[in-house]
Design an enzyme around this catalytic site. Structure first.
Site, PDB file in Angstrom:
ATOM      1  N   SER A  11       0.853  -1.186   0.000  1.00 38.06           N
ATOM      2  CA  SER A  11       0.000   0.000   0.000  1.00 38.06           C
ATOM      3  C   SER A  11       0.891   1.239   0.000  1.00 38.06           C
ATOM      4  O   SER A  11       1.593   1.516   0.974  1.00 38.06           O
ATOM      5  CB  SER A  11      -0.912   0.005   1.229  1.00 38.06           C
ATOM      6  OG  SER A  11      -1.538   1.266   1.292  1.00 38.06           O
ATOM      7  N   HIS A  36      -0.792  -0.939  -4.503  1.00 33.66           N
ATOM      8  CA  HIS A  36      -2.122  -0.581  -4.000  1.00 33.66           C
ATOM      9  C   HIS A  36      -2.179   0.928  -3.764  1.00 33.66           C
ATOM     10  O   HIS A  36      -1.360   1.490  -3.030  1.00 33.66           O
ATOM     11  CB  HIS A  36      -2.381  -1.345  -2.698  1.00 33.66           C
ATOM     12  CG  HIS A  36      -3.758  -1.188  -2.141  1.00 33.66           C
ATOM     13  ND1 HIS A  36      -4.853  -1.871  -2.647  1.00 33.66           N
ATOM     14  CD2 HIS A  36      -4.222  -0.426  -1.118  1.00 33.66           C
ATOM     15  CE1 HIS A  36      -5.929  -1.539  -1.943  1.00 33.66           C
ATOM     16  NE2 HIS A  36      -5.578  -0.650  -1.024  1.00 33.66           N
ATOM     17  N   ASP A  38      -4.419   4.031  -2.491  1.00 34.40           N
ATOM     18  CA  ASP A  38      -5.585   4.376  -1.681  1.00 34.40           C
ATOM     19  C   ASP A  38      -6.070   5.783  -1.998  1.00 34.40           C
ATOM     20  O   ASP A  38      -5.423   6.775  -1.650  1.00 34.40           O
ATOM     21  CB  ASP A  38      -5.237   4.260  -0.191  1.00 34.40           C
ATOM     22  CG  ASP A  38      -5.135   2.812   0.243  1.00 34.40           C
ATOM     23  OD1 ASP A  38      -6.129   2.076   0.076  1.00 34.40           O
ATOM     24  OD2 ASP A  38      -4.065   2.409   0.724  1.00 34.40           O
ATOM     25  N   MET A  40      -8.749   8.542  -1.335  1.00 39.81           N
ATOM     26  CA  MET A  40      -9.730   8.929  -0.301  1.00 39.81           C
ATOM     27  C   MET A  40     -10.189  10.357  -0.560  1.00 39.81           C
ATOM     28  O   MET A  40      -9.390  11.196  -0.990  1.00 39.81           O
ATOM     29  CB  MET A  40      -9.087   8.870   1.087  1.00 39.81           C
ATOM     30  CG  MET A  40      -8.456   7.532   1.421  1.00 39.81           C
ATOM     31  SD  MET A  40      -7.828   7.519   3.104  1.00 39.81           S
ATOM     32  CE  MET A  40      -6.878   5.997   3.095  1.00 39.81           C
ATOM     33  N   HIS A  69      -7.965   1.626  -4.867  1.00 44.22           N
ATOM     34  CA  HIS A  69      -9.013   1.390  -3.867  1.00 44.22           C
ATOM     35  C   HIS A  69      -9.692   2.727  -3.587  1.00 44.22           C
ATOM     36  O   HIS A  69      -9.098   3.614  -2.988  1.00 44.22           O
ATOM     37  CB  HIS A  69      -8.337   0.800  -2.612  1.00 44.22           C
ATOM     38  CG  HIS A  69      -9.248   0.606  -1.451  1.00 44.22           C
ATOM     39  ND1 HIS A  69      -8.763   0.402  -0.171  1.00 44.22           N
ATOM     40  CD2 HIS A  69     -10.611   0.561  -1.350  1.00 44.22           C
ATOM     41  CE1 HIS A  69      -9.784   0.248   0.661  1.00 44.22           C
ATOM     42  NE2 HIS A  69     -10.911   0.353  -0.029  1.00 44.22           N
ATOM     43  N   MET A  71     -11.919   4.970  -1.766  1.00 46.33           N
ATOM     44  CA  MET A  71     -12.677   5.251  -0.542  1.00 46.33           C
ATOM     45  C   MET A  71     -13.300   6.633  -0.724  1.00 46.33           C
ATOM     46  O   MET A  71     -12.867   7.626  -0.130  1.00 46.33           O
ATOM     47  CB  MET A  71     -11.731   5.184   0.670  1.00 46.33           C
ATOM     48  CG  MET A  71     -11.391   3.745   1.031  1.00 46.33           C
ATOM     49  SD  MET A  71      -9.903   3.623   2.031  1.00 46.33           S
ATOM     50  CE  MET A  71      -8.674   3.621   0.744  1.00 46.33           C
ATOM     51  N   MET A 144     -12.232  -5.521   3.826  1.00 49.06           N
ATOM     52  CA  MET A 144     -11.468  -4.633   4.717  1.00 49.06           C
ATOM     53  C   MET A 144     -11.277  -5.307   6.070  1.00 49.06           C
ATOM     54  O   MET A 144     -12.245  -5.790   6.667  1.00 49.06           O
ATOM     55  CB  MET A 144     -12.196  -3.298   4.927  1.00 49.06           C
ATOM     56  CG  MET A 144     -12.195  -2.338   3.741  1.00 49.06           C
ATOM     57  SD  MET A 144     -10.578  -1.844   3.140  1.00 49.06           S
ATOM     58  CE  MET A 144      -9.814  -1.109   4.573  1.00 49.06           C
ATOM     59  N   PHE A 150      -7.011   4.869   7.297  1.00 45.64           N
ATOM     60  CA  PHE A 150      -5.635   5.078   7.749  1.00 45.64           C
ATOM     61  C   PHE A 150      -4.843   3.778   7.722  1.00 45.64           C
ATOM     62  O   PHE A 150      -5.407   2.703   7.924  1.00 45.64           O
ATOM     63  CB  PHE A 150      -5.630   5.634   9.186  1.00 45.64           C
ATOM     64  CG  PHE A 150      -6.362   6.940   9.299  1.00 45.64           C
ATOM     65  CD1 PHE A 150      -5.708   8.150   9.037  1.00 45.64           C
ATOM     66  CD2 PHE A 150      -7.713   6.962   9.617  1.00 45.64           C
ATOM     67  CE1 PHE A 150      -6.400   9.353   9.110  1.00 45.64           C
ATOM     68  CE2 PHE A 150      -8.412   8.164   9.687  1.00 45.64           C
ATOM     69  CZ  PHE A 150      -7.754   9.363   9.440  1.00 45.64           C
ATOM     70  N   GLY A 151      -3.541   3.922   7.490  1.00 47.41           N
ATOM     71  CA  GLY A 151      -2.649   2.779   7.600  1.00 47.41           C
ATOM     72  C   GLY A 151      -2.296   2.547   9.064  1.00 47.41           C
ATOM     73  O   GLY A 151      -2.630   3.357   9.935  1.00 47.41           O
ATOM     74  N   ASP A 178      -7.164  -6.176   3.272  1.00 49.67           N
ATOM     75  CA  ASP A 178      -6.506  -4.868   3.368  1.00 49.67           C
ATOM     76  C   ASP A 178      -6.658  -4.320   4.778  1.00 49.67           C
ATOM     77  O   ASP A 178      -7.779  -4.061   5.228  1.00 49.67           O
ATOM     78  CB  ASP A 178      -7.172  -3.928   2.343  1.00 49.67           C
ATOM     79  CG  ASP A 178      -6.543  -2.547   2.301  1.00 49.67           C
ATOM     80  OD1 ASP A 178      -5.516  -2.313   2.963  1.00 49.67           O
ATOM     81  OD2 ASP A 178      -7.105  -1.691   1.572  1.00 49.67           O
ATOM     82  N   GLY A 179      -5.510  -4.157   5.445  1.00 49.47           N
ATOM     83  CA  GLY A 179      -5.520  -3.558   6.773  1.00 49.47           C
ATOM     84  C   GLY A 179      -4.889  -4.465   7.818  1.00 49.47           C
ATOM     85  O   GLY A 179      -5.415  -5.543   8.108  1.00 49.47           O
TER      86      GLY A 179
END
Ligand code: DX5
Ligand code: ZN
Length: 226
Positions: A11, A36, A38, A40, A69, A71, A144, A150-151, A178-179
């Protein structure tokens, strides 16, 4: 039936955004299959990251599969800009697509990207079944394993029931988690049936990221038996 393949996707949220191209290159050298990304919007989640212009800039420097991804509250608005920018995968959230997922999947495919659907920890797995079984289906489900945004959060093992249900029902589907994934949590995820593994902090904070990537891959290959 074809066996699903392991896809390890660092990520880039955990990377040094000011050096995105070299961070991406470094991850590919270390054995990453996908990157990946992200995206947002500060609305669907309480954080704001990157959008199509950054994907476009990265695309100038890399031929990698960019696993985006989304979001965001209005994924439809991003289909054209992201396809123009050079995104590879387009994974939207089921929670914001109840009304238009059929149209969304078709537009994503028509724009040359691979459609996927993601679900938050509180969303029941049954909600994605129609999207996997549609005439024009999603090609990946992202489960998820933290609240999106947040990472660096802790893996939620109770999400593995969703992965098990999906794997049993759809033996050849790409199932992404993921996560909170890393050396301590990968075996649980892989044995539940996940084959696409997103990992941010566990890879980027490692002294030897290549060892983490290879460990994640080995776990999927050994335990995700299809
Ligand atoms: C969280 C993002 C993840 C995040 C994962 O909303 O979707 O991709 O970067 O980071 P780690 O692996 O650190 O939990
Ligand atoms: Zn993500």
């Amino acid at each position: 039936m074809e066996k699903v393949k392991a896809k390890i996707a660092p990520s880039m949220l955990s990377s040094d955004f000011a050096n995105l191209a070299s961070e991406a290159e470094r991850m590919l050298q270390f054995g990453a299959d996908w990157l990946h990304m992200d995206i947002m919007d500060g609305h669907f989640v309480p954080n704001l990251t990157i959008g199509p212009p950054v994907i476009q800039s990265l695309r100038q420097h890399s031929r990698a599969y960019l696993d985006c991804h989304l979001m965001v509250t209005n994924p439809m608005d991003y289909v054209k800009p992201l396809s123009k920018a050079g995104a590879s995968g387009f994974t939207f959230h089921v929670e914001v697509s109840q009304e238009n997922w059929q149209d969304l999947i078709q537009k994503i495919k028509a724009a040359g990207m691979r459609p996927g659907v993601a679900l938050k920890p509180g969303t029941p797995i049954e909600q994605v079944f129609p999207l996997v079984e549609a005439e024009v289906p999603v090609e990946m489900v992202l489960v998820m394993t933290v609240e999106p945004g947040f990472g660096g959060q802790e893996f939620m093992p109770e999400m593995m029931d969703k992965v098990r249900v999906l794997r049993k029902k759809y033996p050849s589907l790409d199932i992404e988690v993921d996560g909170g994934l890393g050396p301590k949590t990968i075996d649980v995820a892989a044995s539940a049936g996940a084959n696409c593994i997103v990992a941010g902090s566990s890879i980027f904070k490692a002294v030897k990221p290549q060892e983490v990537i290879s460990l994640l891959r080995k776990s999927v290959e050994a335990q995700c038996k299809i």
